[in-house]
Design an enzyme around this catalytic site. Structure first.
Site, PDB file in Angstrom:
ATOM      1  N   ASN A  89      32.692  38.759  42.246  1.00 50.16           N
ATOM      2  CA  ASN A  89      32.514  39.891  43.439  1.00 50.16           C
ATOM      3  C   ASN A  89      33.935  40.154  43.610  1.00 50.16           C
ATOM      4  O   ASN A  89      34.900  39.416  44.136  1.00 50.16           O
ATOM      5  CB  ASN A  89      31.774  39.441  44.831  1.00 50.16           C
ATOM      6  CG  ASN A  89      31.697  40.410  45.574  1.00 50.16           C
ATOM      7  OD1 ASN A  89      32.200  41.404  45.581  1.00 50.16           O
ATOM      8  ND2 ASN A  89      30.630  40.430  46.533  1.00 50.16           N
ATOM      9  N   ILE A 106      35.244  41.615  45.936  1.00 46.48           N
ATOM     10  CA  ILE A 106      35.729  41.621  47.447  1.00 46.48           C
ATOM     11  C   ILE A 106      35.628  40.153  47.614  1.00 46.48           C
ATOM     12  O   ILE A 106      36.285  39.997  48.879  1.00 46.48           O
ATOM     13  CB  ILE A 106      35.286  42.585  48.325  1.00 46.48           C
ATOM     14  CG1 ILE A 106      33.620  42.198  48.484  1.00 46.48           C
ATOM     15  CG2 ILE A 106      35.732  44.265  48.044  1.00 46.48           C
ATOM     16  CD1 ILE A 106      33.280  42.759  49.736  1.00 46.48           C
ATOM     17  N   GLU A 107      35.435  39.385  46.941  1.00 50.95           N
ATOM     18  CA  GLU A 107      35.469  37.828  47.148  1.00 50.95           C
ATOM     19  C   GLU A 107      36.451  37.269  46.665  1.00 50.95           C
ATOM     20  O   GLU A 107      37.356  37.088  47.080  1.00 50.95           O
ATOM     21  CB  GLU A 107      33.883  37.186  47.158  1.00 50.95           C
ATOM     22  CG  GLU A 107      32.720  37.883  48.105  1.00 50.95           C
ATOM     23  CD  GLU A 107      31.565  37.165  48.106  1.00 50.95           C
ATOM     24  OE1 GLU A 107      31.564  35.826  47.909  1.00 50.95           O
ATOM     25  OE2 GLU A 107      30.533  37.958  48.020  1.00 50.95           O
ATOM     26  N   MET A 108      36.146  36.890  45.292  1.00 49.50           N
ATOM     27  CA  MET A 108      37.148  36.091  44.656  1.00 49.50           C
ATOM     28  C   MET A 108      37.710  36.878  43.474  1.00 49.50           C
ATOM     29  O   MET A 108      38.726  36.624  42.959  1.00 49.50           O
ATOM     30  CB  MET A 108      36.632  34.646  44.068  1.00 49.50           C
ATOM     31  CG  MET A 108      36.299  33.663  45.251  1.00 49.50           C
ATOM     32  SD  MET A 108      35.294  32.309  44.783  1.00 49.50           S
ATOM     33  CE  MET A 108      36.718  31.388  43.968  1.00 49.50           C
TER      34      MET A 108
END
Lengths: 311, 707
Positions: free
Chosen positions: A118, A120-122
């Site tokens: 993702n 916007i995650e990792m």
């Protein structure tokens, strides 16, 4: 005149006779898992190098100090970008019938891939993950030892999933009560009874006290919906599936504030009131909230063994 | 050896192939059966598992709260089983295309049902939530509403009615109550507008909310439940089971066909191996036969079919105490020369046949041809008596069977020597020689006394006997008539020496003369015969001839004795003819002449015996003053057939006539010989045709006394 009341009670009692079996099962004290894989998974779980800016690890949002969940209302990914959802607990997630709020992953391994990629995650891509793992002598050695080949993306996910499998929190007071090892306090007992008679148990049941079905948030009085909510609607496109989520586990619920998918509720008491309003259409009395909270607190188990042991 | 290895390898290979094929077929049948069984079990279990799932779903719908894990676990179980089945190796085979296809359908169907179940669980929870919470609300209503107020009471009653309707609808799964519930809802909505109090309003609002929810989702819930309870998945499974049975039946029949093929292959290979074994065995038998034949031929005498000396030797080795009867055909050499060797062979063959017939079976004997005309009978020795009995039987039986070859009857006699001593053949042969050397003996059983060393002692015994005979006057003359051929009248007699043994046996001179000569006793015998002849001659007016050997004449002692005797019988001395025998041994003709002159003085006449035989010195003999020539018997014997003999005899007769000598033919044994010698003009004849030698008493009867 109390005849109706009595009749109604009798009716409730007759229904109560039908469910002699407890709707909740204790989680096992131990679980079988591949020790080597799980240790590797633990390392990967805590390695921020696996994110694009080397700032975020799995553990960043699944804090072991906060019941395996994120104490922030919504999680923050690489480059400080905020997400749209409160990370659910990683503890006991093995027992969930599906993963993520909307259950889009069928198992832990599939789930682990999600945040990793993702943006916007990792924010990683497969190649980068493998490039990093292969550049690291220690990883190379351990992967070779376990998988008999150089590190791959798939094997990394496998190891993480194996680690998460080990993250169970056994021996909470309620489990010990179910096993007949201890007695509940009066308040807890009343809370459990309310839990069943108010209808909580119709969704929150099974080994994980939830996590085994989807349900709508706001059956009676609708819960305000946002496009960004990770609900079933995102998968099925059916309007009725708006605000339908996987019923979250209530294990360690006292530790995993803030609550709900949007992390909008900071306390357990408030969360109870909100659930009662939206799904029962009524307010709980202060006494009911107290008893239910006592019961929910009895669901807090021991910290997973794999986190206590030194490698 | 190479064949044996090949054969064995072939047989083992065939057996192995057979075992492997059978095992393979059995195993494929078994594994196919097991795999089939597993799949069919799995399919049936799947059916049962689904029924269980349906039951669990029903429980989930019925119980106010329920552990959803039970449903999920059952779904997981069925999903896993479906996965295993679609990945099953057996079902992935082409034979099971239809089954697999149907299974994949079932899987799709199950996924659809699973989706329904998840939906059902969501709806179910909502409905239960309401159906559990509505009574709770009703209970709350008792506290909020005033039960003494009629309209308030109606509200609570309405809520109770709603509870009952919801309960019936949900638990009976009956849509027909929905209209009623709708009416109740309208009623509630109307009531809500009438109440002012916030609590009451909230309660009614919540109840309306629950009813709205119930009305909204119950049809969907009902639908889902019906879909789950529908047997569509089960039908898919059932048709999969049906297809599976059809297809597995076909597969098993394939395996059976394959098995039959294997069996056929196996039988063919076994047949081939049997054929090879049979063929090589046949060759083996052939080889064995040839080698046996060869072996037999090595130990068989081809002429007679009897076993030969080799066989005899090997057999003898194997016996405990062998005894051998050695049989020789008498005068076989003569038969061969007389009739030809072809005839001789036939004699041998017939002799063999006869022997085979006459050797008594109880003897358990083997018969061999051991040499030219020697046959051997080998058997385990038991006793001398038995051996003797057997020999006698053989001789008797052999004699009984007249041998006839090409219609010609041949008189065959046999001689036997038997032994059971250590050097079996040598001693039996020695015994045979003893038989042969005797004219009377037909058989001899070897004992050490006939050994050569023992011959000396035998000779000594013979000499003793001879001396005794001389002492006891047991040397006696036998007289054979000499016939005048012209008139066939007996003209004179020849005195022949005989010895009477102690047992009274009469022995011919050839049996003791050798011993006598060796012991220088021949003169004594001549004297004894002369003495007795003179005595007889004194009584009859007949001429008697007496044999005298050259040796006697050369001995002064014997001469003196003869002269003394002649002096004693002066009267009959003139009736004596001296036949000089063994004239070839004469060394001193002067001395002989003197002797002849001396005896002539007594009126004796002189004859030369065996005249014409090989070594006679005609010239010297004829210078002597002789009166009679006795023609050698061997010439007379063959006179009929032998031109040479005739020529010689004719010459002698011519000469005798010229010299005015008398001639005598000896060995006249037949009428034919008689006629021939008469024709040749011989004066006198002597032989069995006229008479055998007889003792004095017998001839004296036919003689006239002379006084």
């Amino acid at each position: 005149m109390n005849i109706f009341k009595h009749l109604t009670l009798l009716f409730l009692l007759s229904q109560a006779l039908l469910f002699a079996a407890e709707p909740i099962k204790p989680i096992p004290k131990t679980i079988e898992y591949d020790r080597k894989k799980a240790e590797l998974g633990k390392l990967l779980f805590m390695d921020p190098q696996l994110s694009s800016d080397k700032s975020v690890a799995c553990v960043s949002c699944h804090s072991f100090e906060h019941g395996g969940a994120d104490p922030r209302p919504v999680s923050i990914g690489v480059h400080g970008v905020t997400g749209n959802v409160n990370a659910p607990t990683v503890y006991n997630s093995y027992f969930n019938f599906r993963q993520f709020w909307n259950g889009r992953a069928k198992d832990l391994k599939e789930q682990a891939s999600g945040p990793l990629h993702n943006p916007i995650e990792m924010g990683m891509v497969t190649k980068e993950v493998e490039k990093y793992l292969r550049s690291n002598g220690y990883y190379r050695k351990v992967f070779q030892d376990i998988y008999k080949k150089e590190p791959t993306h798939d094997d990394a996910l496998d190891a993480i999933a194996e680690f998460e499998k080990a993250l169970i929190t056994p021996d909470c007071k309620f489990d010990r009560f179910l096993r007949g090892e201890t007695e509940l306090s009066e308040s807890e007992k009343r809370g459990y009874r309310l839990f069943k008679t108010l209808g909580c148990a119709t969704c929150h049941n099974g080994i994980n006290v939830g996590g085994n079905s989807f349900q709508k948030m706001g059956l009676i009085f609708p819960y305000p919906w946002k496009e960004s909510f990770p609900d079933r609607y995102h998968i099925t496109g059916t309007p009725d599936d708006k605000n339908v989520y996987k019923v979250p586990t209530l294990r360690n619920i006292a530790l995993t504030a803030p609550y709900f998918h949007d992390g909008s509720v900071p306390t357990l008491e408030l969360a109870l009131q909100k659930m009662a309003y939206h799904n029962l259409g009524f307010d709980l009395s202060a006494e009911e909230v107290r008893d239910l909270t006592s019961f929910l607190k009895s669901l807090t188990g021991k910290k997973p063994a794999i986190l206590l042991e030194e490698r | 050896m190479r064949w044996l290895v090949l054969k064995t390898t072939g047989a083992i290979a065939a057996a192995l192939i057979g075992i492997i094929l059978i095992l393979f077929q059995q195993n494929s049948l078994k594994s196919s059966f097991q795999a089939t069984q597993r799949v069919s079990d799995s399919l049936k279990t799947l059916d049962a598992d689904y029924i269980t799932l349906q039951r669990i779903v029903l429980q989930a719908s019925y119980f106010p709260y329920f552990d959803n894990d039970a449903v999920l676990n059952q779904i997981k179980k069925i999903r896993q089983r479906l996965k295993n089945l679609t990945e099953n190796r057996l079902l992935r085979r082409k034979d099971y295309t239809k089954t697999r296809e149907e299974l994949l359908h079932a899987k799709e169907e199950f996924e659809a049902v699973t989706k329904r179940i998840h939906e059902f669980l969501t709806l179910n929870a909502s409905l239960k939530n309401s159906s559990v919470y509505l009574p709770t609300l009703t209970l709350k209503a008792y506290d909020i509403f005033d039960m003494h107020n009629e309209s308030d009471r109606d509200t609570v009653v309405l809520l109770s009615k709603i509870n009952a309707a919801i309960f019936l609808t949900k638990n009976a799964l009956d849509d027909s109550f929905l209209e009623e519930i709708k009416e109740y809802k309208k009623e509630l909505e109307r009531l809500k507008t009438e109440v002012e109090e916030k609590d009451r309003k909230r309660l009614l609002q919540a109840s309306i909310g629950h009813l709205t929810l119930f009305l909204k989702i119950f049809p969907k819930f009902h639908d889902d439940l019906e879909a789950i309870m529908k047997e569509s998945f089960q039908k898919e499974i059932e048709s999969a089971i049906e297809s599976f049975f059809k297809e597995s039946k076909r597969e098993i029949s394939h395996i059976n066909n394959l098995g039959e093929l294997f069996l056929a292959l196996y039988l063919i290979s076994i047949t081939m191996v049997l054929y090879f074994i049979f063929r090589s065995e046949k060759e083996n038998i052939k080889l064995k036969r040839v080698s046996e034949k060869l072996k037999r031929s090595l130990i068989t005498d081809h002429l007679t079919g009897l076993e030969n000396r080799e066989a005899y030797l090997s057999m003898k080795q194997r016996m405990n105490h062998p005894a051998l009867i050695l049989i020789n055909i008498d005068r076989f050499k003569h038969i061969n020369e007389f009739y030809g060797s072809k005839m001789g062979d036939m004699v041998l063959r017939q002799s063999a046949e006869i022997l085979k017939e006459i050797v008594p079976p109880y003897l358990n004997a083997n018969i061999y041809r051991l040499g030219g005309d020697d046959f051997g009978i080998l058997y385990e020795f038991e006793s001398k008596e038995r051996t003797e009995k057997v020999i006698k039987e053989i001789i008797e039986e052999f004699h009984k069977r007249a041998m006839s070859i090409d219609g010609v009857a041949i008189d065959i006699s046999i001689s036997i020597g038997a032994s059971y001593a250590t050097k079996l053949f040598e001693t039996a042969d020695m015994a045979l020689k003893v038989t042969k050397s005797s004219t009377r003996r037909r058989y001899t059983i070897y004992d050490p006394s006939i050994d050569v060393s023992e011959k000396i002692s035998k000779n000594i015994r013979a000499l003793k006997e001879l001396k005794r005979a001389i002492q006891d006057k047991d040397i006696i003359p036998y007289f054979q008539p000499i016939v005048e051929l012209e008139g066939c009248t007996v003209a004179k007699y020849e005195a022949l020496a005989r010895m009477r043994t102690r047992k009274g046996e009469i022995l011919e001179s050839k049996e003791f003369l050798d011993v006598a000569k060796e012991a220088k006793l021949s003169g004594e015998i001549t004297a004894a015969i002369l003495h007795q002849t003179l005595k007889i001659a004194s009584r009859y007016d007949t001429i008697f001839s007496v044999n005298i050997s050259a040796g006697d004449i050369m001995s002064s002692y014997d001469r003196k004795n003869i002269f003394e005797l002649l002096k004693s019988y002066r009267k009959s001395a003139s009736r004596i003819v001296f036949e000089i025998v063994e004239s070839e041994e004469i060394e001193d003709y002067d001395l002989l002449g003197e002797f002849i002159e001396e005896v002539r003085g007594f009126g004796c006449k002189i004859a030369i015996d065996d005249f014409g035989s090989g070594y006679s010195n005609f010239e010297k003999l004829l210078q002597l003053s002789v009166d009679i020539l006795k023609i050698d018997g061997t010439l007379i014997k063959d006179i009929e057939s032998s031109e040479h003999a005739q020529l010689v005899v004719r010459t002698i007769v011519d000469f005798a006539k010229t010299a005015n000598l008398e001639t005598v033919a000896e060995y006249v044994h037949s009428e034919g010989v008689l006629l021939k010698v008469q024709e040749l003009g011989i004066d006198f004849g002597q032989g069995h045709h006229f008479g055998k030698p007889l003792p004095a008493e017998k001839i004296e009867r036919g003689l006239n006394g002379s006084g």
